[in-house]
Design a protein around this motif. Structure first.
Motif, PDB file in Angstrom:
ATOM      1  N   ASP A 553       0.834  -1.212   0.000  1.00 33.24           N
ATOM      2  CA  ASP A 553       0.000   0.000   0.000  1.00 33.24           C
ATOM      3  C   ASP A 553       0.866   1.259   0.000  1.00 33.24           C
ATOM      4  O   ASP A 553       0.500   2.283  -0.581  1.00 33.24           O
ATOM      5  CB  ASP A 553      -0.944   0.004   1.203  1.00 33.24           C
ATOM      6  CG  ASP A 553      -0.205  -0.087   2.531  1.00 33.24           C
ATOM      7  OD1 ASP A 553       0.927  -0.628   2.556  1.00 33.24           O
ATOM      8  OD2 ASP A 553      -0.754   0.372   3.551  1.00 33.24           O
ATOM      9  N   GLU A 554       2.044   1.193   0.618  1.00 32.63           N
ATOM     10  CA  GLU A 554       2.940   2.343   0.660  1.00 32.63           C
ATOM     11  C   GLU A 554       3.548   2.606  -0.715  1.00 32.63           C
ATOM     12  O   GLU A 554       3.693   3.759  -1.141  1.00 32.63           O
ATOM     13  CB  GLU A 554       4.035   2.117   1.708  1.00 32.63           C
ATOM     14  CG  GLU A 554       4.654   3.378   2.226  1.00 32.63           C
ATOM     15  CD  GLU A 554       5.384   3.180   3.543  1.00 32.63           C
ATOM     16  OE1 GLU A 554       6.478   3.749   3.677  1.00 32.63           O
ATOM     17  OE2 GLU A 554       4.867   2.463   4.426  1.00 32.63           O
ATOM     18  N   TYR A 555       3.897   1.542  -1.413  1.00 29.72           N
ATOM     19  CA  TYR A 555       4.397   1.692  -2.784  1.00 29.72           C
ATOM     20  C   TYR A 555       3.307   2.272  -3.686  1.00 29.72           C
ATOM     21  O   TYR A 555       3.560   3.160  -4.510  1.00 29.72           O
ATOM     22  CB  TYR A 555       4.854   0.339  -3.327  1.00 29.72           C
ATOM     23  CG  TYR A 555       6.249  -0.056  -2.918  1.00 29.72           C
ATOM     24  CD1 TYR A 555       7.335   0.155  -3.762  1.00 29.72           C
ATOM     25  CD2 TYR A 555       6.497  -0.635  -1.674  1.00 29.72           C
ATOM     26  CE1 TYR A 555       8.623  -0.211  -3.402  1.00 29.72           C
ATOM     27  CE2 TYR A 555       7.779  -1.009  -1.292  1.00 29.72           C
ATOM     28  CZ  TYR A 555       8.840  -0.793  -2.156  1.00 29.72           C
ATOM     29  OH  TYR A 555      10.120  -1.148  -1.775  1.00 29.72           O
ATOM     30  N   GLU A 556       2.082   1.754  -3.533  1.00 30.76           N
ATOM     31  CA  GLU A 556       0.982   2.229  -4.382  1.00 30.76           C
ATOM     32  C   GLU A 556       0.640   3.683  -4.102  1.00 30.76           C
ATOM     33  O   GLU A 556       0.245   4.421  -5.008  1.00 30.76           O
ATOM     34  CB  GLU A 556      -0.241   1.335  -4.185  1.00 30.76           C
ATOM     35  CG  GLU A 556      -0.032  -0.079  -4.730  1.00 30.76           C
ATOM     36  CD  GLU A 556      -1.277  -0.944  -4.602  1.00 30.76           C
ATOM     37  OE1 GLU A 556      -2.269  -0.471  -3.985  1.00 30.76           O
ATOM     38  OE2 GLU A 556      -1.270  -2.087  -5.103  1.00 30.76           O
ATOM     39  N   ALA A 557       0.812   4.127  -2.858  1.00 27.34           N
ATOM     40  CA  ALA A 557       0.563   5.538  -2.536  1.00 27.34           C
ATOM     41  C   ALA A 557       1.551   6.439  -3.277  1.00 27.34           C
ATOM     42  O   ALA A 557       1.186   7.513  -3.770  1.00 27.34           O
ATOM     43  CB  ALA A 557       0.677   5.762  -1.031  1.00 27.34           C
TER      44      ALA A 557
END
Length: 630
Positions: A553-557
């Motif tokens: 989720d951090e990469y996608e953000a």
């Protein structure tokens, strides 16, 4: 018994037990004659040395002389105590009082009040040792120490590493005598195998099996080598053992030489460790003088000696074939395996290679027995493991815990928790070859199999703690920068792959990537793992893959929303001043290095985003919380 007679006995390779008894007798006689009533142990490890422990020792010597009690107090410079964040450290015995972050001014008080008048300087003590009622807790009962089990570190912070008699006084070299006097090489190898100890340098290969492979390899010439090329960022386990207990490594290597049939050994240590190199050389010279190295050791017919080889600090030389190539005088590059070093290693001969921590356990296993060692740890991960605990943790330092201890126990109890009220986010184990363990797995037991299941590894023992302010994309990028610099360039998958991975991570950190880039990372990483020549390239993608798996989720953000949730990646940040909170004090404007803040006294200020370099100076200077980072 005179000192001269004792020296002659040592030079004749006499029975170690007799030597120990004579040293003990001599020590008792000296104790009766001396007026020493207290000992002061000062940490002389690299950590405390960098904090100024040399100045503390000098101040102690000067103040003791000024007070006229220099003949009553013995000052000893030891190896690392473990609590590196509290250095310089001073411990006074027999009381065991633990003084932390000692200054030269504090030395004056310690000598005057404690050593001369008998009054402990309670305000200078390590806070956890002092109770509200004024009583003092022994250091071994503090949270940092009480769950540790010190085997590899047993003498670090306890003895003078440059005094062989202190090592002998802790039953040093007894295991070597036992091996040469009453055990066959097969029995030695079997004892190590039965103990269950696995290599502490990374992959965790059974140490006893490696010894047996080398012993059974054909050839009259064999070698024993020690890997002290500790290159992981934040790791300092092997260095600390060499600094605090060098004779343990010498004794273990000599035992190993008898077990596998070798007569020459090499310690490969990076030149960046001057304290470790110096103390190891002192220990080697002393061991030769006492007859524990050289010809006909203990009169039992075994010859063995050790030389130091200095490395230039190349991380790839931690890989065994690259290390051996460097010892040979060539550029440190890995070689294809098989053949493995146990069959064809140094100078083309069978070679046994273990790291410092592995060797540090050997004498204790031989002396106390395999069953003693295997009683600690888990079913498949026996004994203890030393970790260099660093990052966002209160008690930065060196710890040794039984295998199977949970990550929570290490972080919250031994480590003292996350400072500044922050939340634990992840722990990185295994350095550039390892992976990140997220907070939801904080109760994971630390052993080889448990870490592998989470996409991480034990590695040499670096354990970096991260809190909510760490960006996992940035963490991966940091480790890739390291491996890009440290790749030897011999094979294309590593030389090109690490750079390409770093470029992709850089795109993500700048908000310029797409979701297709995540798929490309996965494809490239798997290609590197399967086709790189050595473990550096094969494991370089691990930090990236583990963080994508655990923190997708951090990469996608970063990719979809163009924001860094942790507020770390500069290209994705914006600094603003909240007008209602700004008092117009001008502190932010006066301290801005690029004059990007405009405004007048007592009126709200504004940041010119075209000039802002996002350094954060404005936030750190604002006393009203008016500057925010988005």
């Amino acid at each position: 018994m005179t000192f001269e007679e004792l020296t002659q006995i040592r030079k004749k390779n006499s029975d170690l037990i007799k030597v120990r008894k004579l040293i003990a007798s001599e020590a008792a006689e000296m104790a009766e004659k001396t007026e020493y009533r207290k000992q002061i142990l000062v940490c002389g490890g690299t950590g405390c040395t960098s904090s100024g422990s040399k100045k503390i020792i000098d101040a102690l010597d000067n103040e003791l002389k000024a007070q006229g009690i220099e003949n009553e107090i013995l000052v000893v410079r030891t190896g690392c105590f473990g609590l590196c964040s509290l250095g310089p450290i001073v411990i006074v015995y027999p009381e065991g009082t633990f003084y932390a972050q000692v200054t030269p001014e504090g030395v004056v008080r310690i000598v005057d009040e404690h050593l001369k008048k008998g009054e402990v300087c309670k305000d200078l003590l390590y806070k956890e040792t002092l109770h509200e009622d004024g009583s003092i807790t022994p250091l071994a009962e503090t949270n940092f120490y009480k769950k540790q089990k010190r085997i590899a570190l047993r003498n670090c912070g306890v003895i003078d590493p440059e005094n062989i008699e202190e090592y002998i006084g802790t039953r040093g070299y007894e295991a070597l005598y036992k091996v040469l006097d009453s055990m066959t090489p097969d029995e030695v190898c079997q004892e190590v195998l039965d103990s269950g100890i696995r290599g502490r340098g990374g992959a965790g290969f059974p140490t006893g099996r490696k010894w047996m492979f080398t012993k059974d390899a054909p050839g009259d010439v064999k070698y024993v080598a020690c890997n002290a090329d500790e290159g992981d960022p934040g790791a300092f386990m092997d260095r600390s053992i060499l600094e605090g207990d060098p004779h343990a490594i010498i004794e273990a290597m000599t035992i190993a030489s008898y077990a596998v049939g070798a007569h020459q050994g090499y310690v490969y240590v990076r030149a960046e460790y001057p304290v470790a190199v110096h103390r190891l050389q002192v220990a080697l010279d002393q061991a030769r003088e006492y007859g524990f190295l050289g010809k006909d050791i203990f009169g039992k017919g075994h010859d063995f000696d050790i030389e130091i080889r200095l490395g230039a600090g190349a991380f790839v030389c931690g890989e065994e074939t690259a290390l051996l190539t460097s010892i040979e005088g060539n550029r440190g590059e890995p070689r294809p395996r098989p053949p493995f070093p146990a069959v064809k290693g140094l100078f083309g001969k069978p070679t046994l290679l273990n790291n410092v921590e592995t060797y540090a356990n050997i004498a204790q296993i031989i002396r106390k027995g395999a069953s003693w060692y295997s009683s600690m740890g888990t079913e498949t991960s026996k004994g203890t493991k030393v970790f260099a605990l660093g990052g966002k943790i209160t008690n930065v330092g060196l710890v040794e815990i039984p295998m199977g201890t949970t990550l929570r126990e290490i972080i919250e109890e031994i480590g003292g928790g996350i400072p500044n009220g922050k939340k634990f986010k992840a722990a990185q184990t295994g350095g550039p070859s390892g992976g990140c363990i997220p907070a939801k797995y904080i109760d994971t037991p630390i052993d080889y199999e448990s870490l592998a299941k989470l996409g991480s590894m034990m590695g040499s023992g670096g354990l970096i703690v991260m809190d909510e302010d760490n960006c996992m994309v940035d963490v991966s990028k940091f480790y890739l920068e390291f491996t890009v610099d440290e790749s030897c360039g011999k094979c294309t998958p590593c030389r090109v792959g690490t750079r390409k991975l770093h470029q992709l991570l850089d795109k993500i950190s700048k908000g310029k990537a797409t979701m297709d880039d995540l798929d490309l990372i996965d494809q490239l990483a798997n290609h590197m793992k399967s086709s790189s020549l050595c473990a550096l390239g094969q494991s370089a993608p691990n930090p990236v893959l583990s963080t994508i798996k655990q923190f997708r989720d951090e990469y996608e953000a970063h990719i979809k929303e163009g924001c860094c949730p942790a507020g770390v990646c500069k290209e994705l940040l914006q600094y603003e001043i909240i007008a209602d909170k700004c008092k117009g004090c001008t502190l932010c404007a006066r301290n801005c290095p690029v004059k990007a803040i405009e405004g007048t006294v007592r009126n709200p200020h504004v940041i010119d985003k075209s000039k802002c370099i996002k350094c954060g100076v404005c936030i750190s200077n604002c006393k009203f919380g008016a500057v925010v980072r988005k």
